[in-house]
Write a protein that holds these residues in place. Structure first.
Motif, PDB file in Angstrom:
ATOM      1  N   VAL A  94       2.761   3.044  10.512  1.00 31.95           N
ATOM      2  CA  VAL A  94       4.053   3.703  10.679  1.00 31.95           C
ATOM      3  C   VAL A  94       4.965   3.271   9.531  1.00 31.95           C
ATOM      4  N   LEU A  95       5.537   4.250   8.828  1.00 28.37           N
ATOM      5  CA  LEU A  95       6.461   3.955   7.740  1.00 28.37           C
ATOM      6  C   LEU A  95       7.766   3.402   8.307  1.00 28.37           C
ATOM      7  N   CYS A  96       8.135   2.206   7.877  1.00 26.32           N
ATOM      8  CA  CYS A  96       9.324   1.520   8.396  1.00 26.32           C
ATOM      9  C   CYS A  96      10.221   1.126   7.229  1.00 26.32           C
ATOM     10  N   CYS A  97      11.087   2.043   6.824  1.00 25.42           N
ATOM     11  CA  CYS A  97      12.075   1.749   5.787  1.00 25.42           C
ATOM     12  C   CYS A  97      13.364   1.266   6.438  1.00 25.42           C
TER      13      CYS A  97
ATOM     14  N   ILE B  72       5.938 -17.718  11.819  1.00 27.74           N
ATOM     15  CA  ILE B  72       4.944 -16.641  11.879  1.00 27.74           C
ATOM     16  C   ILE B  72       4.661 -16.123  10.477  1.00 27.74           C
ATOM     17  N   ASP B  73       3.384 -15.924  10.161  1.00 29.05           N
ATOM     18  CA  ASP B  73       3.001 -15.286   8.901  1.00 29.05           C
ATOM     19  C   ASP B  73       2.908 -13.783   9.161  1.00 29.05           C
ATOM     20  N   TRP B  74       3.954 -13.052   8.809  1.00 27.75           N
ATOM     21  CA  TRP B  74       4.042 -11.637   9.155  1.00 27.75           C
ATOM     22  C   TRP B  74       3.045 -10.771   8.392  1.00 27.75           C
ATOM     23  N   LYS B  75       2.431 -11.302   7.347  1.00 28.26           N
ATOM     24  CA  LYS B  75       1.421 -10.531   6.635  1.00 28.26           C
ATOM     25  C   LYS B  75       0.153 -10.353   7.471  1.00 28.26           C
ATOM     26  N   ASP B  76       0.039 -11.123   8.540  1.00 27.19           N
ATOM     27  CA  ASP B  76      -1.096 -10.954   9.456  1.00 27.19           C
ATOM     28  C   ASP B  76      -0.901  -9.753  10.376  1.00 27.19           C
ATOM     29  N   TYR B  77       0.298  -9.174  10.381  1.00 27.23           N
ATOM     30  CA  TYR B  77       0.606  -8.093  11.313  1.00 27.23           C
ATOM     31  C   TYR B  77       1.146  -6.837  10.619  1.00 27.23           C
ATOM     32  N   CYS B  78       1.793  -7.012   9.491  1.00 31.01           N
ATOM     33  CA  CYS B  78       2.474  -5.906   8.813  1.00 31.01           C
ATOM     34  C   CYS B  78       1.958  -5.756   7.385  1.00 31.01           C
ATOM     35  N   LEU B  79       2.136  -4.560   6.848  1.00 29.76           N
ATOM     36  CA  LEU B  79       1.860  -4.311   5.431  1.00 29.76           C
ATOM     37  C   LEU B  79       3.200  -4.151   4.727  1.00 29.76           C
ATOM     38  N   PHE B  80       3.471  -5.017   3.765  1.00 29.53           N
ATOM     39  CA  PHE B  80       4.735  -4.993   3.035  1.00 29.53           C
ATOM     40  C   PHE B  80       4.529  -4.292   1.689  1.00 29.53           C
ATOM     41  N   VAL B  81       5.426  -3.359   1.391  1.00 36.03           N
ATOM     42  CA  VAL B  81       5.384  -2.646   0.119  1.00 36.03           C
ATOM     43  C   VAL B  81       6.708  -2.883  -0.589  1.00 36.03           C
ATOM     44  N   GLU B  82       6.642  -3.530  -1.731  1.00 32.63           N
ATOM     45  CA  GLU B  82       7.853  -3.762  -2.514  1.00 32.63           C
ATOM     46  C   GLU B  82       8.340  -2.440  -3.110  1.00 32.63           C
ATOM     47  N   GLU B  83       9.640  -2.329  -3.296  1.00 38.15           N
ATOM     48  CA  GLU B  83      10.188  -1.104  -3.869  1.00 38.15           C
ATOM     49  C   GLU B  83       9.606  -0.845  -5.264  1.00 38.15           C
ATOM     50  N   THR B  84       9.340  -1.902  -5.985  1.00 39.67           N
ATOM     51  CA  THR B  84       8.766  -1.749  -7.328  1.00 39.67           C
ATOM     52  C   THR B  84       7.337  -1.210  -7.286  1.00 39.67           C
ATOM     53  N   ASN B  85       6.661  -1.336  -6.121  1.00 37.33           N
ATOM     54  CA  ASN B  85       5.292  -0.833  -5.963  1.00 37.33           C
ATOM     55  C   ASN B  85       5.235   0.436  -5.132  1.00 37.33           C
ATOM     56  N   LEU B  86       6.366   1.079  -4.926  1.00 38.19           N
ATOM     57  CA  LEU B  86       6.404   2.232  -4.034  1.00 38.19           C
ATOM     58  C   LEU B  86       5.492   3.359  -4.511  1.00 38.19           C
ATOM     59  N   GLN B  87       5.329   3.502  -5.825  1.00 42.57           N
ATOM     60  CA  GLN B  87       4.452   4.543  -6.359  1.00 42.57           C
ATOM     61  C   GLN B  87       3.005   4.354  -5.914  1.00 42.57           C
ATOM     62  N   SER B  88       2.648   3.131  -5.535  1.00 44.26           N
ATOM     63  CA  SER B  88       1.270   2.811  -5.125  1.00 44.26           C
ATOM     64  C   SER B  88       1.133   2.692  -3.615  1.00 44.26           C
ATOM     65  N   ILE B  89       2.068   3.232  -2.860  1.00 44.94           N
ATOM     66  CA  ILE B  89       2.072   3.019  -1.413  1.00 44.94           C
ATOM     67  C   ILE B  89       0.798   3.557  -0.753  1.00 44.94           C
ATOM     68  N   SER B  90       0.318   4.705  -1.176  1.00 40.91           N
ATOM     69  CA  SER B  90      -0.906   5.263  -0.578  1.00 40.91           C
ATOM     70  C   SER B  90      -2.105   4.383  -0.853  1.00 40.91           C
ATOM     71  N   GLU B  91      -2.226   3.917  -2.098  1.00 41.85           N
ATOM     72  CA  GLU B  91      -3.352   3.062  -2.474  1.00 41.85           C
ATOM     73  C   GLU B  91      -3.320   1.743  -1.693  1.00 41.85           C
ATOM     74  N   LEU B  92      -2.136   1.189  -1.491  1.00 41.33           N
ATOM     75  CA  LEU B  92      -2.009  -0.071  -0.756  1.00 41.33           C
ATOM     76  C   LEU B  92      -2.413   0.102   0.704  1.00 41.33           C
ATOM     77  N   ILE B  93      -2.059   1.235   1.297  1.00 44.71           N
ATOM     78  CA  ILE B  93      -2.447   1.499   2.688  1.00 44.71           C
ATOM     79  C   ILE B  93      -3.954   1.687   2.789  1.00 44.71           C
ATOM     80  N   CYS B  94      -4.525   2.447   1.877  1.00 47.82           N
ATOM     81  CA  CYS B  94      -5.979   2.662   1.891  1.00 47.82           C
ATOM     82  C   CYS B  94      -6.737   1.350   1.743  1.00 47.82           C
ATOM     83  N   GLU B  95      -6.287   0.517   0.818  1.00 50.26           N
ATOM     84  CA  GLU B  95      -6.932  -0.779   0.599  1.00 50.26           C
ATOM     85  C   GLU B  95      -6.842  -1.649   1.853  1.00 50.26           C
ATOM     86  N   HIS B  96      -5.695  -1.647   2.494  1.00 49.21           N
ATOM     87  CA  HIS B  96      -5.495  -2.437   3.705  1.00 49.21           C
ATOM     88  C   HIS B  96      -6.386  -1.927   4.834  1.00 49.21           C
ATOM     89  N   TYR B  97      -6.458  -0.614   4.989  1.00 47.61           N
ATOM     90  CA  TYR B  97      -7.239   0.005   6.068  1.00 47.61           C
ATOM     91  C   TYR B  97      -8.733  -0.189   5.849  1.00 47.61           C
TER      92      TYR B  97
END
Length: 377
Positions: A276-279, A314-339
């Motif tokens: 779920v996109l959470c901005c 809590i280490d929130w990276k164990d539950y959430c995927l964080f996308v920096e604004e500077t990496n927003l252009q790669s958001i799809s690739e980051l989700i695919c890699e995570h999945y």
């Protein structure tokens, strides 16, 4: 057992203002509206009902572990983006009552706790020695006593209709792993207008002249959402499930039937997705993060300079995927890699883990049960 002290106001001006939800409802005359028809108004009902089992007790000042200021600072500051006038009677009464309890706590040498909700909850307060829980804060200029609190949600996992497919365990509706990840968003994400940028320039100038620095535009979060959604729409490696609205559901239409209908659309939009996109919104936080974890789904968080509750525990990276604004252009690739890194079994476990972290630390019962960790920290 966490023993706390507070004092309530008898001022008629505050008769319709609820105390902070940490204080169990039975201890004061609450005017918080509870309704089975509008479930989101009853998000603290279960906590208030079970508060006696959570080892939280109101005591005299001499026996208290902490002193809790009775009114959320939101009722003083309000939702206004421009600095507000504090001449209204409610703001004055909130300030006087909280300040009196604050001084009592300091004089007794007890830790004092302030709660501050809302889009302006990153702003300074006069309670400089208080441990302050804020819905939205900026890591780059948070104080040493500032902590993030959840934007509390009702337990929406119980509101998933039986028509939604998926194995169920208790309140969690599981989703099977597919070849492609699906990311959803349901809400406000309008295309920026030229007029908005002119408004921003005036806003930046006003805040700089008044407070000496440029504040963040109230439109920043909507633009971030629009940009992320536009990028995700173009992707061929990820499925999208977007319901885009051009105005706020809750502010734009008072009809409770319409609100229930759109709330159900929102819930089904989350449950029928993997991510779920959470901005961030107008404030530097997202309600959707907590609703997503409640449903056992993975938040994709785009919230620059933000923070989540219990980050020291809590280490929130164990539950959430964080996308920096500077990496927003790669958001799809980051989700695919995570999945792709999740096996089917690991994906099931991740859903359980997301739901459990909400129950244990982000629901009202979970957050207040562990409140003392902040005192220890």
């Amino acid at each position: 057992m966490l023993n706390f002290y507070t004092e309530f106001s008898n001022s008629p001006v505050l008769a319709q203002i609820p105390c902070v939800p940490f204080i169990p409802k039975q201890l004061y005359a609450s005017y918080e509206i509870e309704s089975e028809d509008l479930s989101w108004t009853g998000k603290f009902s279960r906590y208030w009902k079970n508060a006696s089992k959570l080892d939280i007790r109101l005591v005299q000042l001499t026996d208290a572990d902490i002193v809790v200021l009775p009114y959320d600072w939101y009722w003083y500051r309000g939702p206004h983006w421009l600095p507000k006038s504090t001449s209204n009677s409610v703001a004055k009464a909130v300030e006087e009552t909280n300040m009196a309890v604050y001084q009592e706590g300091l004089s007794a040498g007890r830790p004092v706790v302030l709660f501050f909700r809302g889009d302006r909850s990153h702003e300074p307060t006069p309670f400089t020695e208080a441990i302050t829980f804020r819905e939205g804060l900026y890591v780059s200029h948070k104080g040493v006593r500032d902590y993030c609190m959840p934007a509390f949600s009702e337990d929406i996992a119980y509101q998933v209709p039986n028509t939604v497919q998926g194995q169920r365990r208790n309140s969690l509706t599981f989703r099977e792993k597919n070849n492609k990840a699906t990311i959803s968003f349901c809400g406000l994400a309008p295309k920026p207008k030229l007029n908005d940028y002119f408004k921003d320039y005036f806003y930046y100038l006003y805040t700089f002249l008044r407070q000496g620095y440029f504040d963040v535009s109230p439109n920043y979060g909507e633009r971030l959402r629009h940009q992320a959604i536009k990028l995700l729409h173009k992707s061929e490696t990820i499925n999208t499930n977007f319901i885009l609205r051009d105005k706020s559901v809750f502010l734009g239409n008072p009809d409770p039937i319409y609100k229930r209908q759109t709330r159900q659309e929102f819930i089904q939009n989350i449950v029928n997705s993997d991510y779920v996109l959470c901005c961030r919104g107008s404030g530097n936080y997202s309600y959707r993060v907590y609703e997503t974890l409640c449903m056992g789904r993975i938040p994709v968080i785009v919230s620059p300079d933000g923070q989540l509750p219990y980050e020291f525990h809590i280490d929130w990276k164990d539950y959430c995927l964080f996308v920096e604004e500077t990496n927003l252009q790669s958001i799809s690739e980051l989700i695919c890699e995570h999945y792709d890194a999740l096996t089917p079994d690991a994906y099931q476990e991740r859903q359980l883990a997301c739901r459990k972290i909400w129950e244990d630390y982000l629901s009202p019962e979970g957050f207040f049960r562990h409140l003392s960790l902040h005192i220890d920290n």
